[in-house]
Write a protein that holds these residues in place. Sequence first.
Motif, mmCIF file in Angstrom:
data_model
loop_
_atom_site.group_PDB
_atom_site.id
_atom_site.type_symbol
_atom_site.label_atom_id
_atom_site.label_comp_id
_atom_site.label_asym_id
_atom_site.label_seq_id
_atom_site.Cartn_x
_atom_site.Cartn_y
_atom_site.Cartn_z
ATOM 1 N N ARG A 1 2.212 6.813 -6.650
ATOM 2 C CA ARG A 1 1.178 7.791 -7.002
ATOM 3 C C ARG A 1 1.715 9.208 -6.850
ATOM 4 N N SER B 1 -1.787 -5.415 -2.319
ATOM 5 C CA SER B 1 -2.121 -5.174 -0.908
ATOM 6 C C SER B 1 -3.551 -5.600 -0.599
ATOM 7 N N ASN C 1 -6.752 0.788 1.041
ATOM 8 C CA ASN C 1 -6.361 0.437 -0.330
ATOM 9 C C ASN C 1 -7.447 0.757 -1.344
ATOM 10 N N GLY D 1 2.330 1.892 -3.303
ATOM 11 C CA GLY D 1 1.320 2.485 -4.171
ATOM 12 C C GLY D 1 1.239 3.991 -3.967
ATOM 13 N N ASN E 1 -7.384 4.525 -1.806
ATOM 14 C CA ASN E 1 -6.199 4.924 -2.565
ATOM 15 C C ASN E 1 -6.298 4.513 -4.030
ATOM 16 N N LEU E 2 -6.847 3.315 -4.279
ATOM 17 C CA LEU E 2 -7.001 2.836 -5.646
ATOM 18 C C LEU E 2 -7.967 3.738 -6.415
ATOM 19 N N TYR F 1 -1.331 -1.498 -5.130
ATOM 20 C CA TYR F 1 -2.579 -1.445 -4.363
ATOM 21 C C TYR F 1 -3.338 -2.775 -4.487
ATOM 22 N N LYS F 2 -3.342 -3.345 -5.690
ATOM 23 C CA LYS F 2 -4.048 -4.621 -5.902
ATOM 24 C C LYS F 2 -3.396 -5.748 -5.094
ATOM 25 N N ASN G 1 0.832 -1.200 0.000
ATOM 26 C CA ASN G 1 0.000 0.000 0.000
ATOM 27 C C ASN G 1 0.871 1.255 0.000
#
Length: 756
Positions: A270, A285, A301, A266, A304-305, A282-283, A263
């Motif tokens: 980002r 995590s 997550n 990610g 954030n995604l 992210y995926k 995470n």
Amino acid sequence: MVLTKNNSAFLDLAPFANLLKSLLFPTALFLFATSIAQSEIDSLSKLINDEANPSRKAELLLKRGVLFSKNERQKGFDDLEQALNFFSKNGDGQGETDSYIAFGNLHFIYGEPQEAARYDSLAMQLAKNIQYKKGRAVAIGNLGREFINLGHLNEAETLIKEAIAIEETFKPLNKDRLAELYNRYNIIVSAKGNYLEGLLLIEKAIALSKGSKNDKQVSLIYSNYANTLSRLSKFDEAVEMHFKVIRLCEKMKDTTGLLRVYNNLGIAFRNGGEFDKAITYYKKSIALAKDAANYKSLGLNYVNLATVYSEKGQLEAMDTLYRQGIEYFEKASDIGGIAFANHNYGNFLVISKNYTEADKRLEEAYRLRKQIGAELAAASSLSVLGKSAMEQKNWKKAEEYLLAAEPFYKGKVRENRNLKELYGYLKTLYTEKENFERALYYQTQELELEKSIFTENEKINALKTETAYEMEKRDMEMSLQKQKQELERQRLLLIGGSVMLILFLISLSLWLRRKQLKERHQAQLINIEQEHRLNLAKSLKNTEQQERKKIAHKLHDEAGSILSIAILNLKQIQADVFKTESKAQEKLETTQKLLGDISESVRNISHTLMPVALEKYGLKAAIHDIVNAVNTSQKLTVEEIIEGLDETSSWSEEYCLTVYRIVQEAMNNIIKHAQATHVLLQLVELEDSVTVYIEDNGKGIDNNLRKDGLGLKMLKSNVAYLNGTIEINGNANNGTFILAELPIEITKKTTLVSKS
């Protein structure tokens, strides 16, 4: 702000579909990590079963209890309950405090921070009553941990400071516990936006954890250090540190640590503008968090995604992702997380022009952030509310929101990016209201902050350099002091070691001398005994052969001759005396047959005791005799290969006879037991030995039921007599082979038969 791009492009659902596909990716890693914990549980279980001391057993129960996974939570709580009951019954206040702390740790691990806070509060109060400083420090620090998780940052900061103050009074310092507390302190001040102060705190935690064997804690500290660097726009350093944490987590098989660092990676990618890499981590995590049922991580997550997809302009399925994030944060009872998700969702809704729902989400985020003391985060929510009001042309409401946000940034210099954005909103607001004096003021403030952004990284580097210099100076002083102590210690060790070495060498020399004398004496005794046995065996063998030969010659020369004369006389009597009609003729023929059989039997016994062919023609001819006799019987076929054995006159008679007996005994065993139709016999004379190889195609030997009979024992005995080696092997229904190697014994040939 987290979302800044106003892009309403609509793309397909492919990113969201890919997310759903990737959720099962790291399941195997989670299961493997679970097996590692089980191994530790099994080890502690053995210690508990073997432990006789009840107090020590209760301490081991506390250690094992916190290792059980959420699926076996009752086992963990049973262990802790058993330990707590023991300590309470025996009036052990410290043990009772440690039990409450263990209960708090277990509830926290299971994602139940409120229940964890209840047990840590009990531990804190009990430790205070019994003046148990260590237990009080740990309980206060853990309570601060729970308040961080629940989003109560002000209360958490007070508790963490108090725990640090207590820990720093201990001599020597417990560096692991202090490093953990400074790491938590960094989380609090960073959440409040004080990133420079957070950098100092996390670097102090790193210095304290240097040389620590607690890899899990070190990975947490490095992870927060990477997050701090990311917030300070040090993206390359942050990513490098995150990968260092990944290596640590993989070494420990720490699933929770991996989902956290994925995470954080990610977030770092980002912030660096590498959105596709951010989505990938992210995926990863999310998949691990689902396996571990870690609701807080799942909420973080998903939000954030959604934020990354929004920044890429891929706005499909955003509502689903944000709502899932909020739902998971609510399951985790994480107020700060709920506020974070509502803020980002509200920002997205502003971009999507859904102002009513956006204002509702942003006001909820502001309320929650104000409640937990996250003032800068609350100011960020106010700024987005002001932006929403401006887009709705509600200038009065926008001015209220934006001016309310401005005071939160005072004294928080590092938040100049968000403050710069706020000044930009205010400049736009007053321009629309045609208050150009105020618009010019905020434009000037915006430009000043723009300048400060360029010099800020230099300040950070200088601060880091100064901190590193102070730490290096302190480390050098400590190192010099240690070197002095080490030199003195080494000098004393050298003197004492030299004396001990001299004494040891003297003792060793005496011991070795005595051992050598003893071994030499033992070797002499063994040699004498072996020589005696060998001579005795040879004497017995020679005597046996002499007797065999004597009996054989007597049977052949004396008994055989007498029987032959008797048969001849009977034949003459038959011809001259008896009449044709008389029955005496029949009786005489029967007597002749019996005497013939006796003569043949005597001859066979004679040849068995001492083969005539061996005595007259040598070993090779005697072997031929055996083969011819077997082949003549037509019961099986013997294929004979003999290399050498042409000149055996220099070999001892007992050697030749023993080789003959080995072949003879092997053939007898094959005829009696093997049920074979073909035998290969190979004798090869080498430079100083004879090799005998015999192989048949019979029923073989069942190794599971194998038991040497008399024949095999005699065979092995003959080989051992010549100091040879023998291998007998075979499988059921696959035949048997015998391989013997017999050292050649050369002696002056003597006649073993004494004259009768």
